[in-house]
Design an enzyme around this catalytic site. Sequence first.
Site, PDB file in Angstrom:
ATOM      1  N   ASP A  64       0.832  -1.190   0.000  1.00  0.00           N
ATOM      2  CA  ASP A  64       0.000   0.000   0.000  1.00  0.00           C
ATOM      3  C   ASP A  64       0.869   1.244   0.000  1.00  0.00           C
ATOM      4  O   ASP A  64       1.677   1.452   0.906  1.00  0.00           O
ATOM      5  CB  ASP A  64      -0.890  -0.032   1.240  1.00  0.00           C
ATOM      6  N   THR A  97      -3.294   5.018  -3.905  1.00  0.00           N
ATOM      7  CA  THR A  97      -2.253   5.811  -3.246  1.00  0.00           C
ATOM      8  C   THR A  97      -0.943   5.773  -4.013  1.00  0.00           C
ATOM      9  O   THR A  97      -0.237   6.770  -4.081  1.00  0.00           O
ATOM     10  CB  THR A  97      -2.023   5.299  -1.820  1.00  0.00           C
ATOM     11  N   THR A  98      -0.615   4.626  -4.587  1.00  0.00           N
ATOM     12  CA  THR A  98       0.595   4.559  -5.405  1.00  0.00           C
ATOM     13  C   THR A  98       0.390   5.386  -6.668  1.00  0.00           C
ATOM     14  O   THR A  98       1.278   6.121  -7.099  1.00  0.00           O
ATOM     15  CB  THR A  98       0.903   3.102  -5.789  1.00  0.00           C
ATOM     16  N   ASP A 394      -8.740  -1.247   2.117  1.00  0.00           N
ATOM     17  CA  ASP A 394      -8.801  -0.615   0.800  1.00  0.00           C
ATOM     18  C   ASP A 394     -10.054  -1.062   0.056  1.00  0.00           C
ATOM     19  O   ASP A 394     -10.786  -0.247  -0.493  1.00  0.00           O
ATOM     20  CB  ASP A 394      -7.576  -1.010  -0.052  1.00  0.00           C
TER      21      ASP A 394
HETATM   22  P1  ADP Z   1      -2.776   1.851  -5.827  1.00  0.00           P
HETATM   23  O1  ADP Z   1      -2.067   1.969  -4.504  1.00  0.00           O
HETATM   24  O2  ADP Z   1      -2.600   3.081  -6.655  1.00  0.00           O
HETATM   25  O3  ADP Z   1      -4.183   1.417  -5.704  1.00  0.00           O
HETATM   26  P2  ADP Z   1      -2.281  -0.746  -6.850  1.00  0.00           P
HETATM   27  O4  ADP Z   1      -1.022  -1.488  -6.574  1.00  0.00           O
HETATM   28  O5  ADP Z   1      -3.508  -1.148  -6.126  1.00  0.00           O
HETATM   29  O6  ADP Z   1      -1.965   0.768  -6.622  1.00  0.00           O
HETATM   30  O7  ADP Z   1      -2.533  -0.842  -8.413  1.00  0.00           O
HETATM   31  C1  ADP Z   1      -3.629  -0.250  -9.015  1.00  0.00           C
HETATM   32  C2  ADP Z   1      -3.538  -0.330 -10.502  1.00  0.00           C
HETATM   33  O8  ADP Z   1      -3.550  -1.684 -10.942  1.00  0.00           O
HETATM   34  C3  ADP Z   1      -4.727   0.344 -11.134  1.00  0.00           C
HETATM   35  O9  ADP Z   1      -4.286   1.188 -12.159  1.00  0.00           O
HETATM   36  C4  ADP Z   1      -5.546  -0.810 -11.681  1.00  0.00           C
HETATM   37  O10 ADP Z   1      -6.263  -0.436 -12.827  1.00  0.00           O
HETATM   38  C5  ADP Z   1      -4.501  -1.834 -11.985  1.00  0.00           C
HETATM   39  N1  ADP Z   1      -5.046  -3.197 -11.982  1.00  0.00           N
HETATM   40  C6  ADP Z   1      -5.622  -3.835 -10.951  1.00  0.00           C
HETATM   41  N2  ADP Z   1      -6.021  -5.072 -11.300  1.00  0.00           N
HETATM   42  C7  ADP Z   1      -5.683  -5.232 -12.604  1.00  0.00           C
HETATM   43  C8  ADP Z   1      -5.812  -6.299 -13.551  1.00  0.00           C
HETATM   44  N3  ADP Z   1      -6.394  -7.442 -13.223  1.00  0.00           N
HETATM   45  N4  ADP Z   1      -5.352  -6.090 -14.798  1.00  0.00           N
HETATM   46  C9  ADP Z   1      -4.769  -4.918 -15.135  1.00  0.00           C
HETATM   47  N5  ADP Z   1      -4.614  -3.889 -14.286  1.00  0.00           N
HETATM   48  C10 ADP Z   1      -5.057  -4.019 -13.043  1.00  0.00           C
HETATM   49 MG    MG Z   2      -4.946  -0.401  -4.991  1.00  0.00          MG
END
Ligand code: ADP
Ligand code: MG
Length: 562
Positions: A64, A97-98, A394
């Site tokens: 996170d 958040t990322t 989350d």
């Molecule tokens: P954050 O802290 O920003 O939420 P995450 O590590 O949760 O970061 O990553 C979120 C990103 O991953 C988003 O841009 C989301 O669209 C993408 N994402 C999540 N699941 C998938 C998937 N199955 N296929 C492609 N992209 C995905």
């Molecule tokens: Mg996320």
Amino acid sequence: MASMLQPQIILLKEGTDTSQGKAQVVSNINACTAVADTVRTTLGPCGMDKLIHDDKGGTTISNDGATIMRLLDIVHPAAKILVDIAKSQDSEVGDGTTTVVLLAAEFLKEAKPYIEDGVHPHSLIRSYRTAGHLAIEKVKELAVSIEGKSLEEKKSLLAKCAATTLSSKLIGGEKEFFAPMVVDAVLAIGNDDRLNLIGIKKVPGGTMRDSFLVNGVAFKKTFSYAGFEQQPKKFLNPKILLLNIELELKSEKENAEIRLSDPMQYQSIVDAEWNIIYDKLDKCVKSGAKIVLSRLAIGDLATQYFADRDIFCAGRVAEEDLQRVAAATGGTVQTSVNNVVDEVLGSCEVFEEKQVGNERFNIFSGCPSGQTATIVLRGGADQFIEEAERSLHDAIMIVRRALKNSTVVPGGGAIDMEVSKYLRQHARTIAGKSQFFVNSFAKALEVIPRQLCDNAGFDATDVLNKLRQKHASGEGANYGVDILTGGIADSLANFVWEPAVVKINAINAATEAACLILSVDETVKNPKSESAQGDAAASAMGGRGRGGAAMRGRGGRGMRRR
Ligand code: ADP
Ligand code: MG
């Protein structure tokens, strides 16, 4: 696989740049890029986790962005702004958040060559603000509404959003299991805004799939006295009395002074104490309650008294848990046992004390107002369960946001590519250098799909070219990175969904942060901290002075001895 990080390794106080003007802006941009680089690899389903250990020996494994940024303890004044936007994104929408940190850093990185070439930061800021507004309008326009669907349909749509959030986490493998659970928990509390109505209880041991949802309240069995085991451990439709008083025999001999003329009177004082507690207990029993909970201690006398009358009791219940029992069962916490009327008693369909792993849990289910839910989390290591809790948090936030705003956008970088394309098109209509800046903003948005590819080990250039082409063709608005094959896929059709508010908030916060950092051209330490440093320096000097004197003294002694 988790890469090792030590807190406080980036940009310590000594390294703080005190230059002015262009050099200062560039140095701030570099600092922000360095911060973003630490969280860069955590983005997306194939993102890596970070293991952070502090000097107290605590370790945290997390994916996170907000958690990592908080634990890193960044001291660079400009880079701190990125920590703050990650935090605000976390409290405002709970996810992304990322994303927000990466976007802000990328906006700045794109701005850097212009700053170096002597463009005034305010020209950039103005264009970035306009581009930010346009981007948000576009996201709103592209968002798909899930309003007006039946409950069953809505549930499965919300579960899709939860699954997308969970897919990037350590428990991503079990998202099919947890996503519906999260949706049920959120739907259970209805429109209530209090997040703490959803309890997450962690019990180490077992496997993740042993986790379960209680439609009601569950908490760990509290400390109990002898006699507790004689109490019944299961009730159907019991009345529940919630207290905020001690049910313990208080010996007053230490803190009361009574003058007695006759030793025989002593017994009456002792009796009085017993009468007070028996009176209290009697009133509890008379209220008709079968379960007595108190935030304060329930002593051995009371425990035995209740046991003899087939009543269950638990003392020292955590405030939070007691509040949730009150919300769920419709009871009110009492601060006195005088006048306990029926209205203040709560009730539930089933109360049970149940063994979960090594722990015993008090579980209240089938509660009338039903406005609580508890997820009991199981799993191996402590760090693992803790990360699972953060991930569920989350997901819970995301489902709540989606429920409230009920619009979603395609994830996997699809929305970012589409907005980027729109901004590039728009840039062509602008005369003057602003065209370049809006273009840079558009290019920066591509960082999300690019990073998703990089983290999954795909050829980012190749995938991005395919995506650009698809989006330019006008029919591929929903196409994003396909994390399974390394190609491109329709994210909306594949149910990679995110609530629109995540993206809107992320773009907004990242633009604001980038503009803020661009507008700073000098860092000045406030005079107070300057003088504190001055003092420290002076005392160091003094120390050296004394050292000098001591040396002279030794010299003196030496002289005398000779
Ligand atoms: P954050 O802290 O920003 O939420 P995450 O590590 O949760 O970061 O990553 C979120 C990103 O991953 C988003 O841009 C989301 O669209 C993408 N994402 C999540 N699941 C998938 C998937 N199955 N296929 C492609 N992209 C995905
Ligand atoms: Mg996320």
